[in-house]
Design a protein around this motif. Structure first.
Motif, PDB file in Angstrom:
ATOM      1  N   LEU A  50       0.820  -1.215   0.000  1.00  0.00           N
ATOM      2  CA  LEU A  50       0.000   0.000   0.000  1.00  0.00           C
ATOM      3  C   LEU A  50       0.854   1.265   0.000  1.00  0.00           C
ATOM      4  O   LEU A  50       1.939   1.290   0.577  1.00  0.00           O
ATOM      5  CB  LEU A  50      -0.892   0.022   1.240  1.00  0.00           C
ATOM      6  N   ASP A  51       0.309   2.311  -0.609  1.00  0.00           N
ATOM      7  CA  ASP A  51       0.948   3.614  -0.484  1.00  0.00           C
ATOM      8  C   ASP A  51       0.887   4.026   0.989  1.00  0.00           C
ATOM      9  O   ASP A  51      -0.083   3.706   1.680  1.00  0.00           O
ATOM     10  CB  ASP A  51       0.206   4.649  -1.332  1.00  0.00           C
ATOM     11  N   PRO A  52       1.921   4.741   1.453  1.00  0.00           N
ATOM     12  CA  PRO A  52       2.021   5.052   2.881  1.00  0.00           C
ATOM     13  C   PRO A  52       0.763   5.666   3.481  1.00  0.00           C
ATOM     14  O   PRO A  52       0.380   5.325   4.592  1.00  0.00           O
ATOM     15  CB  PRO A  52       3.185   6.050   2.954  1.00  0.00           C
ATOM     16  N   GLU A  53       0.086   6.514   2.719  1.00  0.00           N
ATOM     17  CA  GLU A  53      -1.081   7.188   3.316  1.00  0.00           C
ATOM     18  C   GLU A  53      -2.262   6.232   3.520  1.00  0.00           C
ATOM     19  O   GLU A  53      -3.228   6.587   4.192  1.00  0.00           O
ATOM     20  CB  GLU A  53      -1.497   8.419   2.491  1.00  0.00           C
ATOM     21  N   MET A  54      -2.170   5.031   2.959  1.00  0.00           N
ATOM     22  CA  MET A  54      -3.277   4.077   3.120  1.00  0.00           C
ATOM     23  C   MET A  54      -2.991   3.018   4.172  1.00  0.00           C
ATOM     24  O   MET A  54      -3.861   2.214   4.512  1.00  0.00           O
ATOM     25  CB  MET A  54      -3.551   3.385   1.797  1.00  0.00           C
ATOM     26  N   VAL A  55      -1.762   3.013   4.670  1.00  0.00           N
ATOM     27  CA  VAL A  55      -1.398   1.983   5.635  1.00  0.00           C
ATOM     28  C   VAL A  55      -2.229   2.124   6.905  1.00  0.00           C
ATOM     29  O   VAL A  55      -2.751   1.149   7.439  1.00  0.00           O
ATOM     30  CB  VAL A  55       0.119   2.065   5.950  1.00  0.00           C
ATOM     31  N   LYS A  56      -2.401   3.362   7.351  1.00  0.00           N
ATOM     32  CA  LYS A  56      -3.064   3.579   8.639  1.00  0.00           C
ATOM     33  C   LYS A  56      -4.510   3.066   8.648  1.00  0.00           C
ATOM     34  O   LYS A  56      -4.939   2.440   9.613  1.00  0.00           O
ATOM     35  CB  LYS A  56      -3.026   5.061   9.006  1.00  0.00           C
ATOM     36  N   GLU A  57      -5.226   3.313   7.548  1.00  0.00           N
ATOM     37  CA  GLU A  57      -6.636   2.901   7.543  1.00  0.00           C
ATOM     38  C   GLU A  57      -6.772   1.380   7.649  1.00  0.00           C
ATOM     39  O   GLU A  57      -7.699   0.877   8.270  1.00  0.00           O
ATOM     40  CB  GLU A  57      -7.362   3.443   6.307  1.00  0.00           C
ATOM     41  N   VAL A  58      -5.814   0.657   7.068  1.00  0.00           N
ATOM     42  CA  VAL A  58      -5.863  -0.805   7.163  1.00  0.00           C
ATOM     43  C   VAL A  58      -5.427  -1.255   8.564  1.00  0.00           C
ATOM     44  O   VAL A  58      -6.058  -2.127   9.178  1.00  0.00           O
ATOM     45  CB  VAL A  58      -4.989  -1.457   6.063  1.00  0.00           C
ATOM     46  N   LEU A  59      -4.384  -0.618   9.080  1.00  0.00           N
ATOM     47  CA  LEU A  59      -3.945  -0.982  10.444  1.00  0.00           C
ATOM     48  C   LEU A  59      -5.038  -0.672  11.466  1.00  0.00           C
ATOM     49  O   LEU A  59      -5.259  -1.457  12.392  1.00  0.00           O
ATOM     50  CB  LEU A  59      -2.655  -0.238  10.812  1.00  0.00           C
ATOM     51  N   ASP A  60      -5.737   0.442  11.288  1.00  0.00           N
ATOM     52  CA  ASP A  60      -6.827   0.780  12.221  1.00  0.00           C
ATOM     53  C   ASP A  60      -7.884  -0.319  12.232  1.00  0.00           C
ATOM     54  O   ASP A  60      -8.411  -0.679  13.287  1.00  0.00           O
ATOM     55  CB  ASP A  60      -7.483   2.117  11.831  1.00  0.00           C
ATOM     56  N   THR A  61      -8.192  -0.833  11.038  1.00  0.00           N
ATOM     57  CA  THR A  61      -9.160  -1.930  10.948  1.00  0.00           C
ATOM     58  C   THR A  61      -8.653  -3.161  11.704  1.00  0.00           C
ATOM     59  O   THR A  61      -9.405  -3.819  12.429  1.00  0.00           O
ATOM     60  CB  THR A  61      -9.381  -2.316   9.463  1.00  0.00           C
ATOM     61  N   MET A  62      -7.349  -3.436  11.535  1.00  0.00           N
ATOM     62  CA  MET A  62      -6.778  -4.600  12.212  1.00  0.00           C
ATOM     63  C   MET A  62      -6.755  -4.405  13.732  1.00  0.00           C
ATOM     64  O   MET A  62      -6.984  -5.343  14.492  1.00  0.00           O
ATOM     65  CB  MET A  62      -5.379  -4.889  11.679  1.00  0.00           C
ATOM     66  N   VAL A  63      -6.486  -3.178  14.157  1.00  0.00           N
ATOM     67  CA  VAL A  63      -6.472  -2.890  15.594  1.00  0.00           C
ATOM     68  C   VAL A  63      -7.857  -3.119  16.178  1.00  0.00           C
ATOM     69  O   VAL A  63      -8.013  -3.747  17.234  1.00  0.00           O
ATOM     70  CB  VAL A  63      -5.984  -1.443  15.872  1.00  0.00           C
ATOM     71  N   SER A  64      -8.904  -2.665  15.458  1.00  0.00           N
ATOM     72  CA  SER A  64     -10.250  -2.821  16.018  1.00  0.00           C
ATOM     73  C   SER A  64     -10.630  -4.295  16.085  1.00  0.00           C
ATOM     74  O   SER A  64     -11.278  -4.741  17.027  1.00  0.00           O
ATOM     75  CB  SER A  64     -11.281  -1.988  15.246  1.00  0.00           C
ATOM     76  N   LEU A  65     -10.162  -5.060  15.121  1.00  0.00           N
ATOM     77  CA  LEU A  65     -10.396  -6.510  15.143  1.00  0.00           C
ATOM     78  C   LEU A  65      -9.703  -7.147  16.355  1.00  0.00           C
ATOM     79  O   LEU A  65     -10.268  -7.987  17.057  1.00  0.00           O
ATOM     80  CB  LEU A  65      -9.828  -7.091  13.845  1.00  0.00           C
ATOM     81  N   ALA A  66      -8.475  -6.710  16.583  1.00  0.00           N
ATOM     82  CA  ALA A  66      -7.708  -7.222  17.728  1.00  0.00           C
ATOM     83  C   ALA A  66      -8.411  -6.869  19.031  1.00  0.00           C
ATOM     84  O   ALA A  66      -8.510  -7.696  19.945  1.00  0.00           O
ATOM     85  CB  ALA A  66      -6.293  -6.648  17.706  1.00  0.00           C
ATOM     86  N   GLU A  67      -8.938  -5.650  19.103  1.00  0.00           N
ATOM     87  CA  GLU A  67      -9.586  -5.209  20.347  1.00  0.00           C
ATOM     88  C   GLU A  67     -10.862  -5.981  20.629  1.00  0.00           C
ATOM     89  O   GLU A  67     -11.300  -6.076  21.774  1.00  0.00           O
ATOM     90  CB  GLU A  67      -9.865  -3.702  20.284  1.00  0.00           C
ATOM     91  N   GLU A  68     -11.445  -6.543  19.578  1.00  0.00           N
ATOM     92  CA  GLU A  68     -12.657  -7.338  19.781  1.00  0.00           C
ATOM     93  C   GLU A  68     -12.355  -8.790  20.129  1.00  0.00           C
ATOM     94  O   GLU A  68     -13.264  -9.605  20.256  1.00  0.00           O
ATOM     95  CB  GLU A  68     -13.541  -7.276  18.536  1.00  0.00           C
ATOM     96  N   GLY A  69     -11.069  -9.112  20.234  1.00  0.00           N
ATOM     97  CA  GLY A  69     -10.719 -10.434  20.731  1.00  0.00           C
ATOM     98  C   GLY A  69     -10.459 -11.494  19.680  1.00  0.00           C
ATOM     99  O   GLY A  69     -10.363 -12.675  19.988  1.00  0.00           O
ATOM    100  N   MET A  70     -10.347 -11.080  18.405  1.00  0.00           N
ATOM    101  CA  MET A  70     -10.041 -12.051  17.353  1.00  0.00           C
ATOM    102  C   MET A  70      -8.645 -12.657  17.566  1.00  0.00           C
ATOM    103  O   MET A  70      -7.707 -11.944  17.908  1.00  0.00           O
ATOM    104  CB  MET A  70     -10.093 -11.339  15.989  1.00  0.00           C
ATOM    105  N   THR A  71      -8.520 -13.953  17.362  1.00  0.00           N
ATOM    106  CA  THR A  71      -7.210 -14.593  17.350  1.00  0.00           C
ATOM    107  C   THR A  71      -6.530 -14.210  16.042  1.00  0.00           C
ATOM    108  O   THR A  71      -7.105 -14.410  14.966  1.00  0.00           O
ATOM    109  CB  THR A  71      -7.355 -16.128  17.402  1.00  0.00           C
ATOM    110  N   MET A  72      -5.343 -13.636  16.127  1.00  0.00           N
ATOM    111  CA  MET A  72      -4.700 -13.122  14.914  1.00  0.00           C
ATOM    112  C   MET A  72      -3.233 -13.513  14.850  1.00  0.00           C
ATOM    113  O   MET A  72      -2.523 -13.418  15.835  1.00  0.00           O
ATOM    114  CB  MET A  72      -4.776 -11.576  14.898  1.00  0.00           C
ATOM    115  N   LEU A  73      -2.813 -13.947  13.664  1.00  0.00           N
ATOM    116  CA  LEU A  73      -1.385 -14.108  13.390  1.00  0.00           C
ATOM    117  C   LEU A  73      -1.065 -13.191  12.224  1.00  0.00           C
ATOM    118  O   LEU A  73      -1.620 -13.365  11.129  1.00  0.00           O
ATOM    119  CB  LEU A  73      -1.030 -15.548  13.011  1.00  0.00           C
ATOM    120  N   CYS A  74      -0.222 -12.214  12.459  1.00  0.00           N
ATOM    121  CA  CYS A  74       0.031 -11.190  11.453  1.00  0.00           C
ATOM    122  C   CYS A  74       1.510 -11.144  11.110  1.00  0.00           C
ATOM    123  O   CYS A  74       2.337 -10.847  11.970  1.00  0.00           O
ATOM    124  CB  CYS A  74      -0.344  -9.809  11.957  1.00  0.00           C
TER     125      CYS A  74
END
Ligand code: ADP
Ligand code: MG
Length: 260
Positions: free
Chosen positions: A187-211
């Motif tokens: 991803l272009d740098p300015e789009m990285v954050k929006e994807v990471l934010d999505t992943m963070v919210s998934l993590a906060e909801e308790g999803m088991t994640m291997l990244c």
């Protein structure tokens, strides 16, 4: 009681396999002569967030792809949600139903709309009625903050939006475990954050994640453990705090010096 015990025994004889989301025990893999995974031992508990980093070619993708059998291991055992991965196709299907995967290059179907990308597997694999699949897809597209893109085609979206569609698409199958393979590195740098934010919210909801990711800010923020791989081995595994403050191995120090 008896039924439970029998079911557990037939699924796996490994103690506490039913508690763990993923167990890799003495796993080895070769590509022809090339020994790509060397004695991988890893237990991931339900709800745990694991970040995997390491140099290019160290076996990170291969390791996580073994978890949903996109790659086959040759030695050792892999047990996912209590089901051991063997050549048995029924078990592979069983495991894959519970494991979502997001790749570096999104892998959306270009000729299908965003909504159709999200409903394809629920309709064809889970035999879900179309209307229900669409409702669920809209729920997850809303969650990744792009419901208004539902009727567009992947080519009309930015990379960051496409990757969020890929995450929503995985979530539509209601996975118990999510695997991410460098989801932001194309991803272009300015789009990285929006994807990471999505992943963070998934993590906060308790999803088991291997990244697999080199986004160390993300690792610090959400990881329970960080793994460093090199030459097909897990060289080091620790809490983010200990991993970044006090890496134990010279190879880890060298790697961190390059990316931080
Ligand atoms: P990473 O994700 O850490 O960059 P990979 O798991 O993709 O590492 O690859 C590890 C090593 O295995 C690399 O040397 C790569 O060239 C090799 N490799 C990966 N896939 C294959 C394959 N299908 N056939 C042969 N070699 C492969
Ligand atoms: Mg890789």
């Amino acid at each position: 009681m008896t039924t439970t015990t029998t079911a557990r025994q037939t699924r796996s004889s490994v103690d506490s396999a039913s508690e763990a989301a993923v167990q890799m025990i003495g796993v080895h893999k070769w590509y022809g002569e090339f020994h790509v995974l060397r004695d991988i031992n890893l237990t991931v508990q339900r709800g745990e967030r694991i970040v995997i980093c390491g140099p290019s070619g160290s076996g990170k993708s291969t390791m996580i792809r073994c978890i949903n059998r996109l790659e086959e291991h040759q030695k050792g055992r892999i047990i996912v949600n209590g089901t051991e991965l063997t050549g048995d196709l029924k078990r592979i299907d069983e495991v894959r139903r519970d494991v979502g995967m997001v790749f570096q290059h999104f892998n959306l179907f270009p000729h299908l709309t965003i909504l159709e990308n999200c409903t394809l597997a629920p309709i064809w694999v889970k035999k879900m009625p179309k209307k229900e699949a669409e409702e669920i897809a809209m729920k997850y597209l809303t969650r990744v903050k792009i419901p208004e893109q539902a009727n567009k085609y992947p080519g009309q979206l930015s990379g960051g939006q496409q990757q969020r569609v890929a995450i929503a698409r995985s979530l539509c199958m209601n996975p118990k475990i999510m695997l991410f393979d460098e989801p932001t590195s194309a991803l272009d740098p300015e789009m990285v954050k929006e994807v990471l934010d999505t992943m963070v919210s998934l993590a906060e909801e308790g999803m088991t994640m291997l990244c697999v990711t080199h986004e160390m800010g993300f690792a610090r923020q959400v990881a329970d453990r960080v793994i460093f791989m090199d030459y097909g081995q897990i060289v080091e595994m620790n809490t983010p705090d200990a991993f970044f403050k006090n890496p134990q191995h010279e190879r880890t120090r060298q790697f961190l010096a390059q990316i931080l």
